[in-house]
Design a protein around this motif. Structure first.
Motif, PDB file in Angstrom:
ATOM      1  N   ALA A 173      44.848  37.454  52.730  1.00  8.51           N
ATOM      2  CA  ALA A 173      43.583  36.732  52.562  1.00  8.51           C
ATOM      3  C   ALA A 173      42.565  37.109  53.637  1.00  8.51           C
ATOM      4  N   ARG A 174      42.919  38.059  54.489  1.00 11.01           N
ATOM      5  CA  ARG A 174      42.038  38.607  55.517  1.00 11.01           C
ATOM      6  C   ARG A 174      41.622  37.627  56.602  1.00 11.01           C
ATOM      7  N   PHE A 175      42.491  36.701  56.938  1.00 11.94           N
ATOM      8  CA  PHE A 175      42.227  35.848  58.092  1.00 11.94           C
ATOM      9  C   PHE A 175      42.601  36.581  59.377  1.00 11.94           C
ATOM     10  N   TYR A 176      43.556  37.503  59.281  1.00 10.56           N
ATOM     11  CA  TYR A 176      43.993  38.309  60.428  1.00 10.56           C
ATOM     12  C   TYR A 176      44.118  39.754  59.998  1.00 10.56           C
TER      13      TYR A 176
ATOM     14  N   THR B 160      42.346  25.597  50.930  1.00  6.90           N
ATOM     15  CA  THR B 160      43.346  25.339  49.903  1.00  6.90           C
ATOM     16  C   THR B 160      43.754  26.680  49.301  1.00  6.90           C
ATOM     17  N   VAL B 161      45.059  26.902  49.197  1.00  7.30           N
ATOM     18  CA  VAL B 161      45.561  28.147  48.624  1.00  7.30           C
ATOM     19  C   VAL B 161      45.285  28.127  47.121  1.00  7.30           C
ATOM     20  N   MET B 162      44.535  29.121  46.652  1.00  2.00           N
ATOM     21  CA  MET B 162      44.191  29.215  45.237  1.00  2.00           C
ATOM     22  C   MET B 162      45.007  30.286  44.520  1.00  2.00           C
ATOM     23  N   GLY B 163      45.509  31.247  45.276  1.00  2.00           N
ATOM     24  CA  GLY B 163      46.278  32.329  44.676  1.00  2.00           C
ATOM     25  C   GLY B 163      47.079  33.063  45.717  1.00  2.00           C
ATOM     26  N   LEU B 164      47.983  33.920  45.247  1.00  2.95           N
ATOM     27  CA  LEU B 164      48.849  34.696  46.124  1.00  2.95           C
ATOM     28  C   LEU B 164      48.680  36.169  45.783  1.00  2.95           C
ATOM     29  N   SER B 165      48.834  37.016  46.789  1.00  2.65           N
ATOM     30  CA  SER B 165      48.763  38.456  46.561  1.00  2.65           C
ATOM     31  C   SER B 165      49.674  39.154  47.559  1.00  2.65           C
ATOM     32  N   GLY B 166      50.431  40.101  47.077  1.00  7.43           N
ATOM     33  CA  GLY B 166      51.333  40.857  47.936  1.00  7.43           C
ATOM     34  C   GLY B 166      50.666  42.037  48.604  1.00  7.43           C
ATOM     35  N   VAL B 167      49.389  42.280  48.283  1.00 10.73           N
ATOM     36  CA  VAL B 167      48.663  43.396  48.879  1.00 10.73           C
ATOM     37  C   VAL B 167      47.377  42.886  49.509  1.00 10.73           C
ATOM     38  N   ARG B 168      46.897  43.626  50.503  1.00  7.45           N
ATOM     39  CA  ARG B 168      45.644  43.278  51.158  1.00  7.45           C
ATOM     40  C   ARG B 168      44.517  43.992  50.420  1.00  7.45           C
ATOM     41  N   GLY B 169      43.694  43.237  49.751  1.00  7.14           N
ATOM     42  CA  GLY B 169      42.612  43.818  48.975  1.00  7.14           C
ATOM     43  C   GLY B 169      41.292  43.764  49.721  1.00  7.14           C
TER      44      GLY B 169
ATOM     45  N   VAL C 282      37.944  40.204  46.911  1.00  6.88           N
ATOM     46  CA  VAL C 282      39.207  39.849  46.264  1.00  6.88           C
ATOM     47  C   VAL C 282      39.960  38.835  47.124  1.00  6.88           C
ATOM     48  N   ALA C 283      39.965  39.044  48.432  1.00 12.13           N
ATOM     49  CA  ALA C 283      40.670  38.135  49.342  1.00 12.13           C
ATOM     50  C   ALA C 283      40.080  36.727  49.285  1.00 12.13           C
ATOM     51  N   GLN C 284      38.780  36.609  49.088  1.00 10.93           N
ATOM     52  CA  GLN C 284      38.142  35.299  49.045  1.00 10.93           C
ATOM     53  C   GLN C 284      38.540  34.498  47.818  1.00 10.93           C
ATOM     54  N   THR C 285      39.091  35.141  46.821  1.00  7.22           N
ATOM     55  CA  THR C 285      39.558  34.411  45.637  1.00  7.22           C
ATOM     56  C   THR C 285      40.925  33.769  45.876  1.00  7.22           C
TER      57      THR C 285
END
Length: 127
Positions: free
Chosen positions: A39-42, A88-97, A101-104
């Protein structure tokens, strides 16, 4: 037989199924350190793990460990630079986009947005 026909047989690459690519298909839970990175927080997972180990990340109002799993609907609080950002977690992703995309993958809570606005105003007047 032309060269194009000869190499054409070797250049065909079937695309991987979506689950094998690590997209957010069929994922119900994932580690908090990996989610914060995706999610690009770090910038790196190790930075996310360090912040979690320092107690700066909470999941559903409980201090998290790097192996803590999150799922859609969970609340994540991130303490950074004197500001607590709650999402709030809205979705999960196994890759860093990419950033859009991360903001979704998350949504800021209304309280978090107000706190951020107040923090920005305070910093603006402090200069």
């Amino acid at each position: 037989m032309g060269l194009a026909n000869h190499w054409g047989a070797f250049c065909f690459r079937p695309s991987l199924p979506e689950a094998a690519r690590g997209d957010n298909v069929a994922m119900e839970k994932m580690r908090i350190d990996k989610w914060l990175w995706a999610a690009r927080f770090y910038k790196t997972r190790s930075l996310a793990t360090d912040e979690i180990n320092k107690g700066r990340i909470e999941v559903n109002q409980q201090t998290a460990k790097p192996s803590r799993e999150v799922k859609a609907g969970d609340t994540v609080a991130i303490r950074r630079e004197g500001l607590v950002r709650t999402v709030t977690v809205m979705g999960l992703s196994g890759v860093r986009g990419s950033a859009p995309v991360a903001q979704t993958l998350y949504a800021d809570t209304p309280e978090s947005i107000q706190a951020k606005d107040a923090y920005v105003q305070q910093r603006r007047f402090a200069k």
